[in-house]
Design an enzyme around this catalytic site. Structure first.
Site, PDB file in Angstrom:
ATOM      1  CB  THR A 129       4.891   2.273  -4.514  1.00  0.00           C
ATOM      2  OG1 THR A 129       4.647   2.766  -3.191  1.00  0.00           O
ATOM      3  CG2 THR A 129       6.381   2.353  -4.805  1.00  0.00           C
ATOM      4  CG  HIS A 140       1.332   5.425   3.860  1.00  0.00           C
ATOM      5  ND1 HIS A 140       0.479   4.518   4.454  1.00  0.00           N
ATOM      6  CD2 HIS A 140       1.884   4.767   2.803  1.00  0.00           C
ATOM      7  CE1 HIS A 140       0.525   3.367   3.801  1.00  0.00           C
ATOM      8  NE2 HIS A 140       1.375   3.502   2.779  1.00  0.00           N
ATOM      9  CG  HIS A 200      -0.827  -0.484   3.727  1.00  0.00           C
ATOM     10  ND1 HIS A 200      -0.820   0.206   2.546  1.00  0.00           N
ATOM     11  CD2 HIS A 200      -2.139  -0.663   4.040  1.00  0.00           C
ATOM     12  CE1 HIS A 200      -2.070   0.441   2.157  1.00  0.00           C
ATOM     13  NE2 HIS A 200      -2.887  -0.084   3.056  1.00  0.00           N
ATOM     14  CE1 TYR A 248       6.019  -0.096   3.535  1.00  0.00           C
ATOM     15  CE2 TYR A 248       3.753   0.548   3.114  1.00  0.00           C
ATOM     16  CZ  TYR A 248       4.887  -0.143   2.741  1.00  0.00           C
ATOM     17  OH  TYR A 248       4.902  -0.884   1.581  1.00  0.00           O
TER      18      TYR A 248
END
Length: 368
Positions: free
Chosen positions: A33, A175, A178, A180
């Protein structure tokens, strides 16, 4: 293989060929990011940032996380989006620049889920969403998503996948790591649902399974789908989705059947074994179980651990080459080393390891 590559790093510069994807070498730019896309639109500076990596022989670029078409998908007005005409035109320009430089690129499709703070831009009125309305500490923040809302999110991922193919990307990465949104469905601590999207370990994969299936319908049989997952969460580096290789197999099989082509197995230190009694890391175990190509990642070329973001020195690649040569994994994702040094891959390829630069956290504030 490129001529004159030092013998010590030749495994990194062998061509990669799978049923869906061909790459000039085994290097991948890890998604990181950056937050340099004003109003969610990647601009010329962002395009040039990715182009520089392609010019310097990165095999596959995976973009920073980019928000799917849902009002709460990202936190921050400068995080790139993957919906809306202006943002998609920005990404089309990124693809053009990378392809002109001879590179290949995949967008990482992202939704932050319950990690989003109340009032965050770009849509301050949008509430964070998650399987059970729980944050990563298990505290109730808001109401669980309805089954219909979950199905709408599945379609938002599929729409993004369709955009990626239409714009000319070479693959997509979903994704699922992590802590999310997708990972919040995987994790028992954040998923207490009793419909088809909850329950046991296999039940908790159902959201991801339907996303992969919907993306596959959108892009067709030959477009590569990469899926990223992790054990650790941003708030808990010791978190575990699975404790044994048997559980990992239960977790992975539904994703394979859904249509994942390549698994991106996120660890903080690539050299650490995942389970007792074996030297295999998470990527190694994933390849052994599924037979699919895998990407390994975690402090490549540095002596400090990812997520500390303190300054780190460069380190030897010998251990990495040994694992790559032994076929433990197929591709190697490089993060911080490429963040501040776009020529990292080319320097290694040309035997200029003495020119590799140590990482400094100040690199986070600039597009090198």
């Amino acid at each position: 293989m490129t001529n004159n590559v030092p013998t010590s790093v030749q495994p990194l510069f062998e061509k990669f060929n799978s049923d869906q994807l061909e790459l000039a070498n085994r290097t991948v730019m890890a998604p990181m990011t950056r937050g340099f896309s004003p109003g969610g639109v990647p601009n010329e500076e962002v395009a040039a940032y990715y182009r520089r990596r392609a010019e310097n022989h990165v095999g596959l670029i995976v973009t920073e996380g980019t928000g799917i078409g849902h009002p709460a998908s990202v936190s921050g007005e400068n995080i790139p989006l993957f919906y809306g005409e202006e943002a998609l035109q920005g990404w089309e320009n990124v693809v053009k620049e990378v392809h002109e430089a001879g590179g290949k690129i995949a967008p990482q499709l992202w939704h932050v889920g319950m990690t989003r703070n109340e009032g965050d831009l770009p849509n301050p009125e949008a509430a964070a969403v998650g399987p059970s309305g729980l944050n990563l500490d298990g505290e109730k923040i808001n109401e669980p998503l309805t089954t219909e809302e979950v199905e709408d999110l599945v379609e938002a991922y599929a729409a993004a996948a369709g955009h990626a193919k239409r714009i000319g990307f070479d693959a997509i990465e979903i994704h699922g790591a992590h802590g999310y949104l997708i990972d919040q469905f995987f994790w028992e601590q954040t998923n207490k649902r009793s419909d088809r999207f909850g329950g046991d370990l296999v039940g908790r994969t159902q959201f991801a399974v339907e996303i992969v299936e919907a993306c596959r319908r959108e892009v067709g049989p030959d477009f590569p789908i990469i899926f990223r997952f992790s054990q650790w969460k941003m708030n808990d580096f010791q978190a575990k989705l699975v404790e044994t290789s048997e559980e990992l197999e239960q977790f992975l099989n539904p994703l394979v059947e859904a249509g994942v082509d390549i698994f991106h197995c996120s660890t903080r230190r690539f050299w650490e074994p995942e389970f007792e009694g074996s030297d295999l890391n998470l990527a190694g175990w994933t390849k052994k179980i599924t037979g699919k190509p895998v990407i390994s990642v975690g402090s490549i070329g540095l002596d400090g651990v990812f997520t500390s973001f303190t300054s780190t020195e460069t380190s030897s690649l010998d251990g990495l080459m040994e694992k790559l040569k032994n076929g433990e994994f197929d591709l190697v994702a490089i993060g911080r080393s490429l963040l501040h040094d776009p020529a990292w891959v080319k320097k290694v390829e040309e035997g200029r390891s003495d020119e590799l630069k140590p990482f400094d956290k100040e690199a986070l504030g600039k597009l090198y």
